[in-house]
Scaffold this motif. Structure first.
Motif, PDB file in Angstrom:
ATOM      1  N   SER A 143      50.705  52.711 -48.551  1.00 55.44           N
ATOM      2  CA  SER A 143      50.242  52.849 -49.923  1.00 55.44           C
ATOM      3  C   SER A 143      51.270  53.397 -50.881  1.00 55.44           C
ATOM      4  N   LEU A 144      51.878  52.477 -51.747  1.00 54.07           N
ATOM      5  CA  LEU A 144      52.880  52.861 -52.764  1.00 54.07           C
ATOM      6  C   LEU A 144      52.925  52.596 -53.984  1.00 54.07           C
ATOM      7  N   THR A 145      53.357  53.319 -54.721  1.00 53.16           N
ATOM      8  CA  THR A 145      53.570  53.169 -56.166  1.00 53.16           C
ATOM      9  C   THR A 145      54.467  51.721 -56.495  1.00 53.16           C
ATOM     10  N   ILE A 146      54.593  51.324 -57.715  1.00 49.18           N
ATOM     11  CA  ILE A 146      55.654  50.387 -58.172  1.00 49.18           C
ATOM     12  C   ILE A 146      57.123  50.631 -57.747  1.00 49.18           C
ATOM     13  N   ALA A 147      57.274  51.979 -58.119  1.00 50.15           N
ATOM     14  CA  ALA A 147      58.681  52.466 -58.177  1.00 50.15           C
ATOM     15  C   ALA A 147      59.070  52.588 -56.659  1.00 50.15           C
ATOM     16  N   GLU A 148      57.996  52.415 -55.777  1.00 53.20           N
ATOM     17  CA  GLU A 148      58.568  52.773 -54.034  1.00 53.20           C
ATOM     18  C   GLU A 148      58.553  51.318 -53.347  1.00 53.20           C
ATOM     19  N   LEU A 149      58.076  50.128 -54.135  1.00 52.94           N
ATOM     20  CA  LEU A 149      58.052  48.790 -53.573  1.00 52.94           C
ATOM     21  C   LEU A 149      59.578  48.503 -53.034  1.00 52.94           C
ATOM     22  N   LYS A 150      59.776  47.869 -52.099  1.00 51.01           N
ATOM     23  CA  LYS A 150      61.193  47.406 -51.606  1.00 51.01           C
ATOM     24  C   LYS A 150      60.853  45.763 -51.260  1.00 51.01           C
ATOM     25  N   LEU A 151      62.191  45.329 -51.506  1.00 51.60           N
ATOM     26  CA  LEU A 151      62.320  43.682 -51.282  1.00 51.60           C
ATOM     27  C   LEU A 151      61.883  43.593 -49.838  1.00 51.60           C
ATOM     28  N   GLY A 152      61.001  42.289 -49.503  1.00 55.19           N
ATOM     29  CA  GLY A 152      60.473  41.964 -48.231  1.00 55.19           C
ATOM     30  C   GLY A 152      59.374  42.343 -47.779  1.00 55.19           C
ATOM     31  N   MET A 153      58.667  43.417 -48.481  1.00 59.02           N
ATOM     32  CA  MET A 153      57.362  44.112 -48.168  1.00 59.02           C
ATOM     33  C   MET A 153      56.246  42.978 -48.398  1.00 59.02           C
ATOM     34  N   ILE A 154      55.184  43.139 -47.787  1.00 62.72           N
ATOM     35  CA  ILE A 154      54.159  42.022 -48.124  1.00 62.72           C
ATOM     36  C   ILE A 154      52.839  42.710 -48.663  1.00 62.72           C
TER      37      ILE A 154
ATOM     38  N   GLU B 241      55.255  37.982 -50.839  1.00 57.94           N
ATOM     39  CA  GLU B 241      56.226  38.963 -50.503  1.00 57.94           C
ATOM     40  C   GLU B 241      56.824  39.556 -51.700  1.00 57.94           C
ATOM     41  N   VAL B 242      57.295  40.865 -51.669  1.00 60.20           N
ATOM     42  CA  VAL B 242      57.809  41.424 -52.740  1.00 60.20           C
ATOM     43  C   VAL B 242      58.850  40.967 -53.017  1.00 60.20           C
ATOM     44  N   ASN B 243      59.497  40.719 -54.064  1.00 55.00           N
ATOM     45  CA  ASN B 243      60.735  40.385 -54.569  1.00 55.00           C
ATOM     46  C   ASN B 243      61.176  40.652 -55.896  1.00 55.00           C
ATOM     47  N   GLN B 244      62.320  40.712 -56.483  1.00 53.36           N
ATOM     48  CA  GLN B 244      62.753  41.443 -57.678  1.00 53.36           C
ATOM     49  C   GLN B 244      61.988  40.786 -59.056  1.00 53.36           C
ATOM     50  N   SER B 245      61.786  39.625 -58.923  1.00 51.63           N
ATOM     51  CA  SER B 245      60.840  39.153 -60.193  1.00 51.63           C
ATOM     52  C   SER B 245      59.495  39.552 -60.101  1.00 51.63           C
ATOM     53  N   ILE B 246      58.731  39.929 -59.128  1.00 50.60           N
ATOM     54  CA  ILE B 246      57.392  40.406 -58.922  1.00 50.60           C
ATOM     55  C   ILE B 246      57.521  41.954 -59.290  1.00 50.60           C
ATOM     56  N   ILE B 247      58.810  42.592 -59.037  1.00 50.68           N
ATOM     57  CA  ILE B 247      58.817  44.078 -59.283  1.00 50.68           C
ATOM     58  C   ILE B 247      58.957  44.287 -60.723  1.00 50.68           C
ATOM     59  N   GLU B 248      59.796  43.229 -61.381  1.00 46.17           N
ATOM     60  CA  GLU B 248      59.982  43.489 -62.918  1.00 46.17           C
ATOM     61  C   GLU B 248      58.645  43.142 -63.602  1.00 46.17           C
ATOM     62  N   ARG B 249      57.865  42.120 -62.839  1.00 48.80           N
ATOM     63  CA  ARG B 249      56.549  41.921 -63.778  1.00 48.80           C
ATOM     64  C   ARG B 249      55.655  42.863 -63.632  1.00 48.80           C
ATOM     65  N   LEU B 250      55.464  43.343 -62.613  1.00 46.96           N
ATOM     66  CA  LEU B 250      54.561  44.701 -62.198  1.00 46.96           C
ATOM     67  C   LEU B 250      55.082  45.805 -63.188  1.00 46.96           C
ATOM     68  N   GLN B 251      56.253  46.309 -63.352  1.00 45.36           N
ATOM     69  CA  GLN B 251      56.986  47.264 -64.342  1.00 45.36           C
ATOM     70  C   GLN B 251      56.566  46.830 -65.895  1.00 45.36           C
ATOM     71  N   ASN B 252      56.711  45.534 -65.940  1.00 45.42           N
ATOM     72  CA  ASN B 252      56.255  45.313 -67.553  1.00 45.42           C
ATOM     73  C   ASN B 252      54.840  45.425 -67.741  1.00 45.42           C
ATOM     74  N   PHE B 253      54.037  45.014 -66.898  1.00 47.38           N
ATOM     75  CA  PHE B 253      52.643  45.058 -67.260  1.00 47.38           C
ATOM     76  C   PHE B 253      52.171  46.608 -67.160  1.00 47.38           C
ATOM     77  N   GLN B 254      53.084  47.628 -66.373  1.00 44.76           N
ATOM     78  CA  GLN B 254      52.601  48.818 -66.056  1.00 44.76           C
ATOM     79  C   GLN B 254      53.039  49.490 -67.520  1.00 44.76           C
ATOM     80  N   ARG B 255      53.933  49.044 -68.250  1.00 42.58           N
ATOM     81  CA  ARG B 255      54.302  49.522 -69.426  1.00 42.58           C
ATOM     82  C   ARG B 255      53.277  49.238 -70.535  1.00 42.58           C
TER      83      ARG B 255
END
Length: 387
Positions: free
Chosen positions: A318-329, A348-362
């Motif tokens: 169970s992780l926060t957005i900041a703790e997500l790593k590429l390749g996780m499911i 799969e966690v990829n860079q575009s998904i991380i950036e999307r989540l970061q944008n929605f978090q803001r």
């Protein structure tokens, strides 16, 4: 242009003479006999051209060139022989798959011309291979992206199946593992013809109407027909088409004998059913249900491999957005604070998904922590790159 060539002969004087005449034009390396040549082919990077004498003790020129074709298929192969009879030519062509014959003794000028032609052929083969790989990879990527947009439920399923497929193929040492993994990636592409609400009922183990059941049952054939349109994916399409076949029901083959179900399709059968069942029960319960159908519906060795993979290679976190790593499911749908779905379970966690989540978090906020599965294994490679 790559000019790395390997000359093979059991007579050192001949090798030294060729090297002396050709070293200014080519990057020449020599092997004193077939055994040394095979060792070089195993340990070194690919050669553009390999030229081998035919008659050598212990390891023949045919064996050398056949091994070169096996470990470096694009390497251009040339045969030097003083025994150019018909049988020699047949053996060399069939086993060594040679580009050119040269008769011994061969003048350095003639060998240089042949090497030039061989280098051009090597560059052409590499260019075609790279173009095909990029085209093939782009086609697969496009189809999976279309599926993710048109039918996220089906896309989530194929994403989950893909990661388990990679692990099982490795454990079972499946030869054409890239085909099976690509088949897993595209296993649900036929679901573009199935309405989203029907898929949600199917994955939720809810009763389907006769028409809905027909759409679900025929999606493998729909998908296979789509995939067959892509060059070099005939084997992948066949795996997709047969993904629902049971072990106790051989595949009909026209008027001939029944066809054995390909191992890749047997892997998909286990994983497709596992993924459908686990949505409404635990992993242990799901594996018990599957195990009860050993030897009738499923290949027992695939079930055993899946058990080991699930036990050894997945960790739930169970992780926060900041703790997500590429390749996780993602092990759950990721939602905004007001309940909107941003990412579906199984992606799969990829860079575009991380950036999307970061944008929605803001802007809107994202529900955290996020449940993810992490595979304890080496980083995945693009399966198409090994095709």
């Amino acid at each position: 242009m790559i000019k790395r060539v390997l000359l093979v002969d059991d007579e050192p004087n001949i090798l030294n003479g060729y090297k002396r005449h050709l070293r200014k034009q080519f990057d020449v390396e020599v092997a004193d006999g077939g055994a040394q040549a095979i060792k070089r082919l195993e340990n070194d990077e690919a050669y553009a051209v390999v030229v081998s004498d035919m008659q050598m003790p212990d390891v023949s020129g045919v064996q050398v060139l056949a091994h070169a074709a096996k470990v470096h298929p694009d390497t251009v192969r040339v045969m030097l022989t003083g025994n150019a009879d018909q049988n020699t030519a047949i053996v060399a062509v069939n086993e060594g798959r040679i580009f050119h014959f040269l008769n011994k003794p061969c003048q350095p000028e003639q060998l240089a011309k042949t090497l030039d032609a061989g280098l051009r052929q090597y560059q052409l083969l590499r260019a075609e291979h790279n173009l095909l790989s990029k085209t093939l990879g782009g086609s697969v990527s496009l189809m999976t992206e279309v599926l993710s947009l048109v039918n996220p439920t089906a896309f989530g399923s194929s994403s989950r199946i893909r990661h388990l497929t990679r692990q099982i193929c490795s454990r079972l040492s499946i030869a054409n593992a890239w085909e099976v993994e690509v088949a897993a990636m595209l296993s649900k592409i036929g679901c573009v013809s199935v309405p989203q609400e029907t898929l949600e009922k199917w994955y939720g183990a809810k009763p389907l109407t006769a028409e809905e059941q027909k759409m679900v049952d025929t999606h493998p054939l729909v998908g296979a027909n789509l995939v067959r349109k892509i060059p070099r994916l005939k084997g992948v399409a066949r795996i997709i088409e047969l993904q629902n076949c049971r072990m106790d029901k051989p595949v009909p083959k026209g008027d001939g004998p029944a066809e054995e179900i390909p191992l890749g399709a047997r892997v998909l059968k286990v994983l497709v059913d596992y993924d459908a069942l686990i949505s409404s029960s635990s992993a242990t319960q799901t594996m018990d249900v599957i195990a009860n159908q050993r030897k009738t519906w499923y290949d027992p060795k695939v079930i055993d491999a899946l058990r080991v993979v699930l036990q050894e290679s997945e960790v739930i976190k169970s992780l926060t957005i900041a703790e997500l790593k590429l390749g996780m499911i993602f092990d759950q749908d990721v939602k905004t604070n007001d309940g909107g779905i941003l990412v579906t379970k199984g992606q799969e966690v990829n860079q575009s998904i991380i950036e999307r989540l970061q944008n929605f978090q803001r802007t809107q906020g994202v529900q955290q922590p996020i449940s993810v599965r992490e595979l304890i294994c080496e980083p995945a490679k693009d399966p198409v790159a090994t095709a």
